[in-house]
Design an enzyme around this catalytic site. Structure first.
Site, short mmCIF file in Angstrom:
data_model
loop_
_atom_site.label_atom_id
_atom_site.label_comp_id
_atom_site.label_asym_id
_atom_site.label_seq_id
_atom_site.Cartn_x
_atom_site.Cartn_y
_atom_site.Cartn_z
N LYS A 100 0.83 -1.21 0.00
CA LYS A 100 0.00 0.00 0.00
C LYS A 100 0.86 1.27 0.00
O LYS A 100 2.07 1.20 0.26
CB LYS A 100 -0.93 -0.04 1.21
N PHE A 146 -15.49 3.44 7.66
CA PHE A 146 -14.21 3.98 7.16
C PHE A 146 -14.03 3.79 5.65
O PHE A 146 -12.95 4.02 5.11
CB PHE A 146 -13.03 3.32 7.90
N HIS A 207 -1.51 -5.99 1.95
CA HIS A 207 -2.77 -6.72 1.92
C HIS A 207 -2.54 -8.11 1.34
O HIS A 207 -1.71 -8.30 0.46
CB HIS A 207 -3.79 -5.98 1.04
#
Length: 369
Positions: A100, A146, A207
């Site tokens: 990320k 979120f 991830h």
């Protein structure tokens, strides 16, 4: 225990440029002594008698891999028999490793972690996700409070998407990444990527899909099998230099270390992609060396001998010349004259000198394209 004549069989294809067709071979690999044997499938005859071939290892042989046998570039397209398929293919899985935006400055270390865990990187591309692509990726989080913050974060800068392959790759990579909200009390988080490289909350570095089905779905998003392009490359095509990590260095597991060295020197990597170069493309890429450098043909053979990693390098602060950091093309010379350079540290010889870099400033953008 390996029986004396235990062998694995694979179907390999070679593109014959003279006949403009693919030739198919059965490739036999004997793990006991690292020897290989090849049969011409169409003509039903031995193509290569059993011979030791030290540069080929069992972990190099899987469906989809590109290998080189005596300068012939082969693609493994299938297992040759049920035994090989069951023994080698049953636990082989592909999964997505996504780095990320918050951990992009640590991609060298993260690639090292993947390689050191025994997983193989089979595809890699630095990308910029559009909001729609991010929404497709995080579709399961749509109802979460979120969600919009998540989309904003994942589209805030480049990500590095990789397809990784290995035994039980999905669960293995998921364990390496660590749980979503690591706490110091959880023993399984102590050495996880999120614990070591994450910043808490949504900024959790990496991830990994949680199932084989999710992995297939997510890989399709980043590396479409339909031939689509997937998310946009992060390349800027401005004020840049091209650097290619050569196949021998990728094969030796040096990718992460070379990237770490480049970033440590202050250079920025604004784009990255793993690809296999076909011989005509390699010849064209090295065209300016034809008739000038005696090693031209060997350079071409090396460049198309397996996967390489192309990077767009943007200047450091204060500005340095990237070519100087690569060092002289001959690693032996580099070790004497410029011992800290990439070729001095990672190169083996003039052909396998770890990296190619743009020679002329005006060629940088051209080579990156």
């Amino acid at each position: 225990f390996q029986s004396h004549d235990e062998r694995y069989a694979f179907i390999a294809e070679w593109y014959d440029p003279n006949a403009s067709l693919f030739r198919r071979y059965e490739l036999l690999y004997y793990p006991k002594d690292g020897s290989i044997e090849m049969y011409d499938v169409k003509n039903r005859r031995t193509f290569l008698k059993r011979t030791q071939y030290e540069s080929l290892h069992l972990e190099d042989l899987y469906v989809g891999s590109k290998i080189t046998v005596f300068s012939r570039h082969l693609s493994i397209v299938d297992y040759g028999n049920l035994y090989t398929s069951r023994k080698l293919g049953s636990r082989k899985e592909r999964t997505l490793a996504l780095i990320k935006p918050d951990a992009m400055h640590k991609i060298g270390e993260l690639i090292d972690i993947i390689i050191n865990s025994g997983l193989t990187i089979t595809k890699a591309k630095m990308m910029l996700l559009s909001r729609k692509e991010a929404a497709d990726f995080y579709v399961d989080h749509r109802a979460k409070p979120f969600y919009h913050e998540l989309l904003q974060f994942i589209t805030s800068g480049p990500v590095l998407a990789m397809e990784i392959l290995g035994d039980d790759a999905v669960s293995k990579w998921k364990a390496i990444v660590g749980p979503a909200n690591p706490t110091a009390t959880e023993t399984d988080t102590l050495d996880s990527i999120r614990e070591n490289f994450g910043h808490g909350g949504l900024r959790d570095a990496a991830h990994g899909p949680d199932s084989v089905a999710s992995a297939a779905k997510e890989l399709e998003l980043f590396f479409p099998s339909s031939g689509g392009r997937g998310p946009m490359s992060s390349a800027t095509f401005t004020n840049c230099t091209c650097c290619i990590i050569k196949p021998h260095a990728v094969n030796e597991g040096l990718t992460g270390k070379i990237i770490k060295a480049i970033l440590k020197e202050g250079f920025q990597i604004s784009a990255l992609q793993m690809f296999n170069m076909e011989r005509p493309n390699a010849e064209e890429f090295y065209e300016i060396y034809r008739g000038v450098v005696p090693e031209y043909l060997e350079m071409v053979s090396e460049l198309c001998s397996g996967p390489c990693i192309a990077m767009e390098i943007t200047p450091s602060e204060p500005p340095k010349v990237f070519r100087d950091f690569c060092g002289p093309s001959d690693p032996e010379l580099a070790r004497h004259l410029r011992p800290g350079t990439l070729r001095a540290v990672f190169g083996k010889n003039k052909i396998q000198n770890a990296v190619h870099c743009t020679d002329l400033p005006e060629d940088g953008i051209l080579e990156v394209r």
